[in-house]
Design a protein around this motif. Structure first.
Motif, PDB file in Angstrom:
ATOM      1  N   GLU A 110      -3.898  30.923  52.913  1.00 58.42           N
ATOM      2  CA  GLU A 110      -5.360  30.854  52.938  1.00 58.42           C
ATOM      3  C   GLU A 110      -5.898  29.483  52.534  1.00 58.42           C
ATOM      4  N   ASN A 111      -5.291  28.891  51.514  1.00 59.72           N
ATOM      5  CA  ASN A 111      -5.806  27.619  50.988  1.00 59.72           C
ATOM      6  C   ASN A 111      -4.627  26.768  50.503  1.00 59.72           C
ATOM      7  N   GLN A 112      -4.049  25.988  51.400  1.00 60.64           N
ATOM      8  CA  GLN A 112      -2.846  25.226  51.073  1.00 60.64           C
ATOM      9  C   GLN A 112      -3.076  24.204  49.969  1.00 60.64           C
ATOM     10  N   MET A 113      -4.192  23.524  49.975  1.00 61.94           N
ATOM     11  CA  MET A 113      -4.453  22.499  48.962  1.00 61.94           C
ATOM     12  C   MET A 113      -4.560  23.100  47.568  1.00 61.94           C
ATOM     13  N   LEU A 114      -5.209  24.232  47.450  1.00 61.28           N
ATOM     14  CA  LEU A 114      -5.292  24.921  46.164  1.00 61.28           C
ATOM     15  C   LEU A 114      -3.904  25.352  45.717  1.00 61.28           C
ATOM     16  N   TRP A 115      -3.131  25.907  46.655  1.00 57.53           N
ATOM     17  CA  TRP A 115      -1.771  26.358  46.341  1.00 57.53           C
ATOM     18  C   TRP A 115      -0.917  25.184  45.859  1.00 57.53           C
ATOM     19  N   VAL A 116      -0.970  24.054  46.556  1.00 51.77           N
ATOM     20  CA  VAL A 116      -0.182  22.876  46.176  1.00 51.77           C
ATOM     21  C   VAL A 116      -0.586  22.385  44.791  1.00 51.77           C
ATOM     22  N   GLY A 117      -1.872  22.303  44.539  1.00 54.30           N
ATOM     23  CA  GLY A 117      -2.344  21.855  43.230  1.00 54.30           C
ATOM     24  C   GLY A 117      -1.880  22.754  42.105  1.00 54.30           C
ATOM     25  N   ARG A 118      -2.004  24.044  42.315  1.00 56.40           N
ATOM     26  CA  ARG A 118      -1.585  24.993  41.274  1.00 56.40           C
ATOM     27  C   ARG A 118      -0.070  24.991  41.086  1.00 56.40           C
ATOM     28  N   MET A 119       0.666  24.867  42.190  1.00 58.65           N
ATOM     29  CA  MET A 119       2.140  24.810  42.079  1.00 58.65           C
ATOM     30  C   MET A 119       2.587  23.538  41.362  1.00 58.65           C
ATOM     31  N   ASN A 120       1.933  22.425  41.641  1.00 59.24           N
ATOM     32  CA  ASN A 120       2.273  21.177  40.949  1.00 59.24           C
ATOM     33  C   ASN A 120       1.994  21.278  39.453  1.00 59.24           C
ATOM     34  N   ALA A 121       0.874  21.868  39.096  1.00 61.51           N
ATOM     35  CA  ALA A 121       0.554  22.055  37.681  1.00 61.51           C
ATOM     36  C   ALA A 121       1.570  22.988  37.021  1.00 61.51           C
ATOM     37  N   LEU A 122       1.918  24.052  37.737  1.00 62.35           N
ATOM     38  CA  LEU A 122       2.898  24.997  37.215  1.00 62.35           C
ATOM     39  C   LEU A 122       4.259  24.323  37.050  1.00 62.35           C
ATOM     40  N   ARG A 123       4.676  23.547  38.049  1.00 65.11           N
ATOM     41  CA  ARG A 123       5.966  22.851  37.987  1.00 65.11           C
ATOM     42  C   ARG A 123       6.001  21.904  36.780  1.00 65.11           C
ATOM     43  N   SER A 124       4.921  21.197  36.532  1.00 68.49           N
ATOM     44  CA  SER A 124       4.862  20.283  35.381  1.00 68.49           C
ATOM     45  C   SER A 124       4.987  21.040  34.064  1.00 68.49           C
ATOM     46  N   ALA A 125       4.290  22.166  33.962  1.00 67.30           N
ATOM     47  CA  ALA A 125       4.348  22.965  32.730  1.00 67.30           C
ATOM     48  C   ALA A 125       5.745  23.535  32.512  1.00 67.30           C
ATOM     49  N   VAL A 126       6.356  24.045  33.571  1.00 75.77           N
ATOM     50  CA  VAL A 126       7.689  24.632  33.448  1.00 75.77           C
ATOM     51  C   VAL A 126       8.720  23.541  33.137  1.00 75.77           C
ATOM     52  N   THR A 127       8.586  22.383  33.751  1.00 74.66           N
ATOM     53  CA  THR A 127       9.496  21.269  33.468  1.00 74.66           C
ATOM     54  C   THR A 127       9.420  20.884  32.002  1.00 74.66           C
ATOM     55  N   GLU A 128       8.227  20.837  31.464  1.00 73.08           N
ATOM     56  CA  GLU A 128       8.057  20.514  30.049  1.00 73.08           C
ATOM     57  C   GLU A 128       8.728  21.565  29.156  1.00 73.08           C
ATOM     58  N   THR A 129       8.600  22.826  29.520  1.00 71.18           N
ATOM     59  CA  THR A 129       9.245  23.902  28.756  1.00 71.18           C
ATOM     60  C   THR A 129      10.764  23.759  28.797  1.00 71.18           C
ATOM     61  N   VAL A 130      11.331  23.511  29.969  1.00 69.63           N
ATOM     62  CA  VAL A 130      12.789  23.349  30.100  1.00 69.63           C
ATOM     63  C   VAL A 130      13.246  22.121  29.314  1.00 69.63           C
ATOM     64  N   ASN A 131      12.500  21.036  29.399  1.00 68.91           N
ATOM     65  CA  ASN A 131      12.866  19.849  28.617  1.00 68.91           C
ATOM     66  C   ASN A 131      12.908  20.158  27.125  1.00 68.91           C
ATOM     67  N   THR A 132      11.909  20.899  26.648  1.00 69.83           N
ATOM     68  CA  THR A 132      11.831  21.218  25.222  1.00 69.83           C
ATOM     69  C   THR A 132      12.929  22.178  24.772  1.00 69.83           C
ATOM     70  N   GLU A 133      13.219  23.186  25.597  1.00 68.67           N
ATOM     71  CA  GLU A 133      14.159  24.230  25.184  1.00 68.67           C
ATOM     72  C   GLU A 133      15.618  23.929  25.486  1.00 68.67           C
ATOM     73  N   VAL A 134      15.890  23.090  26.491  1.00 63.55           N
ATOM     74  CA  VAL A 134      17.279  22.873  26.905  1.00 63.55           C
ATOM     75  C   VAL A 134      17.688  21.403  26.845  1.00 63.55           C
ATOM     76  N   ILE A 135      16.888  20.526  27.386  1.00 56.03           N
ATOM     77  CA  ILE A 135      17.306  19.142  27.580  1.00 56.03           C
ATOM     78  C   ILE A 135      17.254  18.307  26.302  1.00 56.03           C
ATOM     79  N   PHE A 136      16.158  18.338  25.595  1.00 56.02           N
ATOM     80  CA  PHE A 136      15.994  17.488  24.411  1.00 56.02           C
ATOM     81  C   PHE A 136      16.278  18.256  23.126  1.00 56.02           C
ATOM     82  N   VAL A 137      17.424  18.874  23.094  1.00 58.46           N
ATOM     83  CA  VAL A 137      17.832  19.667  21.932  1.00 58.46           C
ATOM     84  C   VAL A 137      19.053  19.039  21.305  1.00 58.46           C
TER      85      VAL A 137
END
Length: 137
Positions: A110-137
């Motif tokens: 329905e709205n590709q630009m909205l989907w891309v924006g939200r997915m990019n924000a989600l990817r950034s948040a999840v990447t930060e979580t993985v970095n905190t919990e797994v990578i920088f430990v």
């Protein structure tokens, strides 16, 4: 007292062999340094972005741990384990959070630009979580 055999194929001053311990030595400046080779790891496993991030982190912040893994021949295997753990966490969190936040294929259609924006924000948040919990430990 050490018995040394000089290898005649090389420059006589460059390499020597110590019969008492079975090691070759190479002249570096004014000192003879043993010619050591790290053991090969048994298996080759994929190391991606997560493994490389963790490698950079332990090299800079956990030098003794990094050296122990390197010398023991377990570094590759350890990094592959970190890669798998981080990727599994990333995939699971992306799926869970996308469902929770309503980021669906319907939204994408329905709205590709909205989907891309939200997915990019989600990817950034999840990447930060993985970095905190797994990578920088």
């Amino acid at each position: 007292m050490c018995e040394y055999m000089i290898l005649e194929d090389f420059n006589m001053d460059k390499y020597i062999y110590d019969n008492s311990n079975g090691l070759w030595y190479e002249l570096q400046g004014d000192y003879y340094i043993p010619c050591l080779v790290l053991p090969d790891e048994k298996e080759e496993r994929h190391i991606g972005i997560w493994g490389h991030r963790h490698l950079r982190y332990i090299r800079e912040h956990k030098k003794v741990f990094y050296t122990d893994l390197l010398i023991s021949g377990k570094l590759q295997s350890y990094l592959a384990d970190v890669e798998e753990q981080a990727q599994e966490l990333f995939d699971r969190l992306m799926k869970q959070r996308a469902e929770r936040e309503g980021i669906t294929e319907t939204l994408k259609a329905e709205n590709q630009m909205l989907w891309v924006g939200r997915m990019n924000a989600l990817r950034s948040a999840v990447t930060e979580t993985v970095n905190t919990e797994v990578i920088f430990v």
